[in-house]
Design a protein around this motif. Structure first.
Motif, PDB file in Angstrom:
ATOM      1  N   ASN A 150       4.615   0.932 -13.758  1.00 24.28           N
ATOM      2  CA  ASN A 150       3.795  -0.342 -13.358  1.00 24.28           C
ATOM      3  C   ASN A 150       4.713  -1.340 -13.037  1.00 24.28           C
ATOM      4  O   ASN A 150       5.826  -1.550 -13.638  1.00 24.28           O
ATOM      5  N   LEU A 151       4.250  -2.198 -11.973  1.00 25.10           N
ATOM      6  CA  LEU A 151       5.205  -3.052 -11.324  1.00 25.10           C
ATOM      7  C   LEU A 151       4.972  -4.439 -11.704  1.00 25.10           C
ATOM      8  O   LEU A 151       5.354  -5.553 -11.234  1.00 25.10           O
ATOM      9  N   TYR A 152       4.013  -5.023 -12.689  1.00 26.52           N
ATOM     10  CA  TYR A 152       3.511  -6.267 -12.901  1.00 26.52           C
ATOM     11  C   TYR A 152       4.853  -6.843 -13.394  1.00 26.52           C
ATOM     12  O   TYR A 152       5.459  -6.242 -14.438  1.00 26.52           O
ATOM     13  N   ASN A 153       5.149  -7.987 -13.151  1.00 25.90           N
ATOM     14  CA  ASN A 153       6.311  -8.743 -13.745  1.00 25.90           C
ATOM     15  C   ASN A 153       7.835  -8.165 -13.247  1.00 25.90           C
ATOM     16  O   ASN A 153       8.719  -8.510 -13.821  1.00 25.90           O
ATOM     17  N   ILE A 154       7.892  -7.367 -12.461  1.00 26.33           N
ATOM     18  CA  ILE A 154       8.956  -6.839 -11.879  1.00 26.33           C
ATOM     19  C   ILE A 154      10.027  -7.605 -11.513  1.00 26.33           C
ATOM     20  O   ILE A 154      11.352  -7.654 -11.919  1.00 26.33           O
ATOM     21  N   VAL A 155       9.646  -8.965 -10.618  1.00 22.60           N
ATOM     22  CA  VAL A 155      10.882  -9.406  -9.983  1.00 22.60           C
ATOM     23  C   VAL A 155      11.234 -10.605 -11.216  1.00 22.60           C
ATOM     24  O   VAL A 155      10.664 -11.371 -12.100  1.00 22.60           O
ATOM     25  N   LYS A 188       0.849  -1.228  -0.171  1.00 17.67           N
ATOM     26  CA  LYS A 188      -0.062  -0.188   0.147  1.00 17.67           C
ATOM     27  C   LYS A 188       0.909   1.284  -0.020  1.00 17.67           C
ATOM     28  O   LYS A 188       0.405   2.353  -0.610  1.00 17.67           O
ATOM     29  N   ARG A 189       2.155   0.998   0.519  1.00 20.39           N
ATOM     30  CA  ARG A 189       3.052   2.359   0.746  1.00 20.39           C
ATOM     31  C   ARG A 189       3.476   2.611  -0.651  1.00 20.39           C
ATOM     32  O   ARG A 189       3.954   3.746  -1.127  1.00 20.39           O
ATOM     33  N   CYS A 190       3.721   1.399  -1.477  1.00 18.76           N
ATOM     34  CA  CYS A 190       4.157   1.755  -2.994  1.00 18.76           C
ATOM     35  C   CYS A 190       3.084   2.108  -3.763  1.00 18.76           C
ATOM     36  O   CYS A 190       3.302   2.755  -4.897  1.00 18.76           O
ATOM     37  N   ALA A 191       1.948   1.805  -3.754  1.00 26.99           N
ATOM     38  CA  ALA A 191       0.703   1.791  -4.433  1.00 26.99           C
ATOM     39  C   ALA A 191       0.507   3.291  -4.918  1.00 26.99           C
ATOM     40  O   ALA A 191      -0.251   3.614  -5.620  1.00 26.99           O
ATOM     41  N   CYS A 245       2.426   5.387  -5.856  1.00 27.73           N
ATOM     42  CA  CYS A 245       3.146   5.720  -6.967  1.00 27.73           C
ATOM     43  C   CYS A 245       3.185   4.670  -8.081  1.00 27.73           C
ATOM     44  O   CYS A 245       3.601   4.733  -9.194  1.00 27.73           O
ATOM     45  N   HIS A 246       2.728   3.258  -7.612  1.00 31.54           N
ATOM     46  CA  HIS A 246       2.970   2.091  -8.432  1.00 31.54           C
ATOM     47  C   HIS A 246       1.690   1.484  -8.630  1.00 31.54           C
ATOM     48  O   HIS A 246       1.101   0.993  -7.545  1.00 31.54           O
ATOM     49  N   SER A 247       1.377   0.992  -9.789  1.00 32.50           N
ATOM     50  CA  SER A 247       0.249   0.178  -9.940  1.00 32.50           C
ATOM     51  C   SER A 247       0.955  -1.239 -10.392  1.00 32.50           C
ATOM     52  O   SER A 247       2.092  -1.315 -10.449  1.00 32.50           O
ATOM     53  N   LEU A 248       0.076  -2.173  -9.980  1.00 30.93           N
ATOM     54  CA  LEU A 248       0.713  -3.406  -9.839  1.00 30.93           C
ATOM     55  C   LEU A 248      -0.163  -4.532 -11.018  1.00 30.93           C
ATOM     56  O   LEU A 248       0.388  -5.595 -11.407  1.00 30.93           O
ATOM     57  N   GLU A 249      -1.020  -4.188 -11.191  1.00 28.39           N
ATOM     58  CA  GLU A 249      -1.976  -5.237 -12.024  1.00 28.39           C
ATOM     59  C   GLU A 249      -1.554  -5.069 -13.685  1.00 28.39           C
ATOM     60  O   GLU A 249      -0.837  -4.151 -14.079  1.00 28.39           O
ATOM     61  N   LYS A 250      -1.498  -6.253 -14.106  1.00 24.97           N
ATOM     62  CA  LYS A 250      -1.120  -6.529 -15.654  1.00 24.97           C
ATOM     63  C   LYS A 250      -1.619  -5.323 -16.535  1.00 24.97           C
ATOM     64  O   LYS A 250      -2.695  -5.296 -16.552  1.00 24.97           O
TER      65      LYS A 250
END
Ligand code: HEC
Length: 179
Positions: free
Chosen positions: A99-104, A80-83, A85-90
């Motif tokens: 956007n951070l989907y697939n980041i790792v 939530k602290r990252c959200a 600034c960052h979206s995570l859904e594909k």
């Protein structure tokens, strides 16, 4: 006299773990309050302060031993602290950050349509577990000049939980080392 000496010596020892600046402050204090002989003795434990503090600052606790048993729900909560600034859904749009989907395990700096800083573009490589661990510990230490305005995550367990959670948000999650 000797009680006073140990009191000052004790503060010196605390200073080793607290901060170089405080250490120097106490050092100066002891110099002004004591005879040269005592001041010399006080200097012994404090002499180690600069190295100890520098070493502590640069040390990044590894998270690989924590990943397998990481708490995914806690990681999701932390995100939530990252959200902000960052979206995570594909396929979700970039926000202040990419956007951070697939980041790792992904290439550094390739979210489409995001204007990365020169510093991050120059980093290259991939966001493996080690790189993410270092970046999230203190973004501006790993990538001086990054425009990610985030102070960092102190606790290794928090970073492990978060990275284990992020890892799942991918088409094919990167295997956890040793699994
Ligand atoms: C205040 C906004 C902000 C917050 C909060 C934030 N970030 Fe970022 N993040 C950014 C920006 C901006 C960038 C782009 C950095 C650059 O170009 O130097 C970025 C970049 C990244 C990258 C590199 C992405 C890539 O495509 O290479 C990762 C990974 C990342 N952030 C993870 C996180 C995580 C995890 C958190 C939460 C702990 C977080 N960020 C919190 C703004 C933020």
């Amino acid at each position: 006299m000797s009680g006073e000496f140990y009191k000052v010596w004790g503060s010196g020892m605390i200073a080793v773990t607290v901060a170089l600046a405080i250490g120097i402050g106490i050092n100066e204090l002891t110099h002004s309050e004591h005879h040269a002989e005592n001041a010399y003795k006080v200097d012994v434990p404090e002499g180690g302060a600069p190295t100890a503090v520098v070493a502590e600052k640069k040390l990044i606790e590894p998270i690989t031993p924590l990943l397998a048993s990481a708490d995914l729900a806690a990681g999701e909560k932390y995100f939530k602290r990252c959200a902000t600034c960052h979206s995570l859904e594909k396929g979700a749009p970039n926000k202040i950050g990419p956007n951070l989907y697939n980041i790792v395990g992904n290439q550094v700096g390739i979210a489409s349509g995001f204007a990365y800083s020169d510093a991050l573009k120059a980093m290259g490589g991939q966001w493996g577990f080690g790189q993410l661990n270092a970046f999230l510990t203190k973004p501006k230490d790993l990538v001086p000049g990054t425009k990610m305005n985030f102070v960092g995550i102190k606790k290794a367990q928090d970073r492990a939980n978060l990275i284990a959670f992020l890892r799942q948000r991918a088409d094919s999650p990167l295997p956890i080392p040793g699994q």
